[in-house]
Design a protein around this motif. Structure first.
Motif, mmCIF file in Angstrom:
data_model
loop_
_atom_site.group_PDB
_atom_site.id
_atom_site.type_symbol
_atom_site.label_atom_id
_atom_site.label_comp_id
_atom_site.label_asym_id
_atom_site.label_seq_id
_atom_site.Cartn_x
_atom_site.Cartn_y
_atom_site.Cartn_z
ATOM 1 N N PHE A 200 0.932 -1.419 0.464
ATOM 2 C CA PHE A 200 0.299 -0.291 -0.216
ATOM 3 C C PHE A 200 1.035 0.896 -0.341
ATOM 4 O O PHE A 200 1.941 1.045 0.732
ATOM 5 C CB PHE A 200 -0.802 0.351 1.071
ATOM 6 C CG PHE A 200 -2.009 -1.163 0.824
ATOM 7 C CD1 PHE A 200 -2.513 -1.334 0.145
ATOM 8 C CD2 PHE A 200 -2.369 -1.520 2.881
ATOM 9 C CE1 PHE A 200 -3.834 -2.453 -0.032
ATOM 10 C CE2 PHE A 200 -3.287 -2.911 2.325
ATOM 11 C CZ PHE A 200 -3.735 -3.113 1.648
ATOM 12 N N LEU A 201 0.249 2.066 -0.587
ATOM 13 C CA LEU A 201 0.957 3.326 -0.816
ATOM 14 C C LEU A 201 0.775 4.424 0.452
ATOM 15 O O LEU A 201 1.014 4.660 0.924
ATOM 16 C CB LEU A 201 0.921 3.844 -2.129
ATOM 17 C CG LEU A 201 1.112 5.685 -2.371
ATOM 18 C CD1 LEU A 201 3.088 5.260 -2.179
ATOM 19 C CD2 LEU A 201 0.506 6.024 -3.361
ATOM 20 N N GLN A 202 -0.367 4.337 0.740
ATOM 21 C CA GLN A 202 -1.134 4.694 1.977
ATOM 22 C C GLN A 202 -2.354 4.363 2.020
ATOM 23 O O GLN A 202 -2.911 3.558 1.435
ATOM 24 C CB GLN A 202 -1.643 6.449 0.962
ATOM 25 C CG GLN A 202 -2.640 7.061 1.992
ATOM 26 C CD GLN A 202 -2.946 8.628 1.798
ATOM 27 O OE1 GLN A 202 -2.021 9.042 0.946
ATOM 28 N NE2 GLN A 202 -4.572 8.717 0.956
ATOM 29 N N VAL A 203 -2.723 4.225 3.487
ATOM 30 C CA VAL A 203 -3.552 3.962 4.433
ATOM 31 C C VAL A 203 -4.507 4.865 5.218
ATOM 32 O O VAL A 203 -3.113 5.510 5.862
ATOM 33 C CB VAL A 203 -3.457 2.805 5.116
ATOM 34 C CG1 VAL A 203 -4.606 2.299 6.029
ATOM 35 C CG2 VAL A 203 -3.023 1.466 4.194
ATOM 36 N N SER A 204 -5.768 5.120 5.240
ATOM 37 C CA SER A 204 -6.413 5.771 5.998
ATOM 38 C C SER A 204 -7.368 5.151 6.774
ATOM 39 O O SER A 204 -7.999 3.931 6.675
ATOM 40 C CB SER A 204 -7.509 7.181 5.178
ATOM 41 O OG SER A 204 -6.241 7.978 4.543
ATOM 42 N N VAL A 205 -7.791 5.433 7.824
ATOM 43 C CA VAL A 205 -8.373 4.371 8.890
ATOM 44 C C VAL A 205 -9.102 5.154 9.293
ATOM 45 O O VAL A 205 -8.865 6.349 9.870
ATOM 46 C CB VAL A 205 -7.704 3.706 9.959
ATOM 47 C CG1 VAL A 205 -8.151 3.046 10.944
ATOM 48 C CG2 VAL A 205 -7.237 2.523 8.765
ATOM 49 N N ALA A 206 -10.386 4.941 9.687
ATOM 50 C CA ALA A 206 -11.141 5.604 10.888
ATOM 51 C C ALA A 206 -11.842 4.784 12.069
ATOM 52 O O ALA A 206 -12.420 4.054 11.480
ATOM 53 C CB ALA A 206 -12.751 6.300 9.601
ATOM 54 N N ALA A 207 -11.652 5.371 13.100
ATOM 55 C CA ALA A 207 -11.366 4.664 14.183
ATOM 56 C C ALA A 207 -12.923 5.187 15.595
ATOM 57 O O ALA A 207 -12.776 6.978 15.211
ATOM 58 C CB ALA A 207 -10.572 4.582 14.819
ATOM 59 N N ALA A 208 -13.148 5.721 16.599
ATOM 60 C CA ALA A 208 -13.746 5.725 17.026
ATOM 61 C C ALA A 208 -13.075 6.115 17.969
ATOM 62 O O ALA A 208 -12.827 7.575 18.148
ATOM 63 C CB ALA A 208 -14.141 4.826 18.601
ATOM 64 N N ASP A 209 -11.464 6.300 18.028
ATOM 65 C CA ASP A 209 -10.695 7.142 19.223
ATOM 66 C C ASP A 209 -9.408 7.232 18.153
ATOM 67 O O ASP A 209 -9.205 5.753 17.200
ATOM 68 C CB ASP A 209 -9.411 6.761 20.013
ATOM 69 C CG ASP A 209 -9.245 4.669 20.215
ATOM 70 O OD1 ASP A 209 -7.868 5.076 20.525
ATOM 71 O OD2 ASP A 209 -10.221 3.779 19.764
ATOM 72 N N ILE A 210 -8.223 8.230 18.399
ATOM 73 C CA ILE A 210 -7.605 8.820 17.069
ATOM 74 C C ILE A 210 -5.650 7.321 17.597
ATOM 75 O O ILE A 210 -5.661 7.260 16.931
ATOM 76 C CB ILE A 210 -7.048 9.831 17.300
ATOM 77 C CG1 ILE A 210 -5.751 9.689 16.419
ATOM 78 C CG2 ILE A 210 -5.686 9.535 19.151
ATOM 79 C CD1 ILE A 210 -6.777 10.288 15.332
ATOM 80 N N VAL A 211 -5.952 6.795 18.325
ATOM 81 C CA VAL A 211 -4.597 5.690 18.491
ATOM 82 C C VAL A 211 -4.911 4.892 17.933
ATOM 83 O O VAL A 211 -4.336 4.198 16.746
ATOM 84 C CB VAL A 211 -4.276 5.515 20.457
ATOM 85 C CG1 VAL A 211 -3.577 4.334 19.755
ATOM 86 C CG2 VAL A 211 -4.037 7.004 20.948
ATOM 87 N N THR A 212 -6.061 4.507 17.987
ATOM 88 C CA THR A 212 -6.550 2.788 17.230
ATOM 89 C C THR A 212 -6.854 3.276 15.507
ATOM 90 O O THR A 212 -5.851 2.523 15.330
ATOM 91 C CB THR A 212 -8.118 2.576 17.642
ATOM 92 O OG1 THR A 212 -8.436 2.569 19.312
ATOM 93 C CG2 THR A 212 -8.294 1.337 16.538
ATOM 94 N N ALA A 213 -6.745 4.548 15.291
ATOM 95 C CA ALA A 213 -6.560 4.476 14.049
ATOM 96 C C ALA A 213 -5.527 5.115 14.076
ATOM 97 O O ALA A 213 -4.947 4.323 12.692
ATOM 98 C CB ALA A 213 -7.936 6.383 13.669
ATOM 99 N N ASP A 214 -4.822 5.774 14.427
ATOM 100 C CA ASP A 214 -3.554 5.286 13.759
ATOM 101 C C ASP A 214 -2.421 4.602 14.160
ATOM 102 O O ASP A 214 -1.610 4.467 12.883
ATOM 103 C CB ASP A 214 -2.517 7.190 14.438
ATOM 104 C CG ASP A 214 -1.173 7.334 14.264
ATOM 105 O OD1 ASP A 214 -1.300 6.817 12.935
ATOM 106 O OD2 ASP A 214 -0.678 7.817 15.243
#
Length: 246
Positions: free
Chosen positions: A188-202
Motif C-alpha cells: 500500500f502507498l497510503q492507508v486511511s483508517v476511521a475509528a472511534a479513537d485516534i490511537v486506534t486509527a493511527d
C-alpha cells in the motif's frame, strides 16, 4: 514531532467569548504536544527517548509516561501480530508511531475539561473531532482523504460521527518510513483508517501499511474500523463506509 497541529473551534457564543475560548484551548493543546515532544523526540539530543536510544538510560528507569506508552505499543504489537512495532529494524526503541496520537488523545481530554464540545484537532493530517462544525444543526465534521498520487486532489470526504478519528499513514507525504512485515516493500502507498479513537486509527493505519491486505482484514474484523487503502499502482481497496463516502 516535526508536524503542524491545528485546532478549530465551533461556537455559537459571542465573538469575544469565542476568541477567549480559542486562546485557552490553543494553549492547552500546545502545552500537551510540546511536553511530549520534549520527552519522546529522537531529534532532540537531550530527550529521554534519545538517551534510551544511546543506551544511557534503560526502560525500567525511564519515566512513567515513557514506560506506559511503551507498554501500550507492546500491546498493539501483540494484537496486530507484529505489524505495528515500536522497535526499528536497527533495534532502537522508537515510539514515534504512537506518540502523536497519544498527544492528540491527551489534548482532547484537556479540551473536554475546559467544557468545549465542538472542535476539530488536526495533527499532521490525523484528525480527531468532537461535536459538530455547526452546533445548531449537528452536521458532522468532514475529513478529506488526499490522493497520494495527486496531492492537490481528494479521494473523498468522510463524515466523522461515532468514528470520530481519521488517521493516514504511507510514504506519499513523508517518504519511506514504514517497514513492511518481512522486509519487502509495502503493497500500500497510503492507508486511511476511521475509528472511534485516534490511537486506534493511527496505529492501525501504520500496521496496515506494514502488513498489507491481510492485516487490513484482521483490523476490520477485530476493531470494526473503516479503511481505504491505495495500492502502489493507484488502485483502491475500501470498506463499505468509505465506498459510500466516495
Amino acid at each position: 514531532m516535526g508536524t503542524v497541529v491545528s485546532l478549530t473551534l465551533a461556537s455559537i457564543r459571542s465573538a469575544q467569548t469565542a476568541a477567549d475560548e480559542l486562546e485557552s484551548a490553543a494553549a492547552v493543546v500546545e502545552d500537551k504536544f510540546t511536553q511530549l515532544d520534549l520527552t519522546f523526540s529522537l531529534y532532540r539530543a537531550g530527550s529521554e527517548a534519545s538517551r534510551l536510544a544511546r543506551g544511557e538510560l534503560t526502560l525500567p528507569y525511564a519515566s512513567e509516561v515513557m514506560r506506559d506508552l511503551y507498554a501500550e505499543a507492546a500491546e498493539w504489537r501483540l494484537s496486530t501480530d507484529g505489524a505495528f512495532t515500536a522497535e526499528r529494524p536497527d533495534g532502537v526503541l522508537d515510539l514515534s508511531g504512537i506518540v502523536k496520537a497519544h498527544a492528540a488523545r491527551e489534548a482532547a481530554l484537556s479540551l473536554e475539561a475546559l467544557g468545549l464540545r465542538d472542535w476539530c484537532l488536526n495533527a499532521g493530517g490525523d484528525v480527531l473531532v468532537s461535536g459538530s462544525p455547526t452546533p445548531e444543526t449537528h452536521e458532522p465534521w468532514l475529513a478529506g482523504v488526499v490522493d497520494p498520487l495527486d496531492r492537490q486532489a481528494l479521494l473523498l470526504t468522510y463524515p466523522l460521527g461515532t468514528r470520530r478519528a481519521l488517521a493516514t499513514s504511507g510514504s506519499a507525504e513523508r517518504g519511506h518510513h514504514i517497514w513492511a512485515v518481512g522486509g519487502a516493500a509495502p503493497e500500500f502507498l497510503q492507508v486511511s483508517v476511521a475509528a472511534a479513537d485516534i490511537v486506534t486509527a493511527d496505529v492501525l493505519a501504520t500496521a496496515i501499511v506494514a502488513g498489507g491486505p491481510g492485516t487490513m482484514d484482521h483490523a476490520v474484523e477485530k476493531w470494526g474500523v473503516e479503511v481505504i487503502a491505495v495500492f502502489r499502482d493507484g488502485s483502491l481497496l475500501a470498506t463499505p463506509g468509505f465506498r459510500e463516502a466516495a
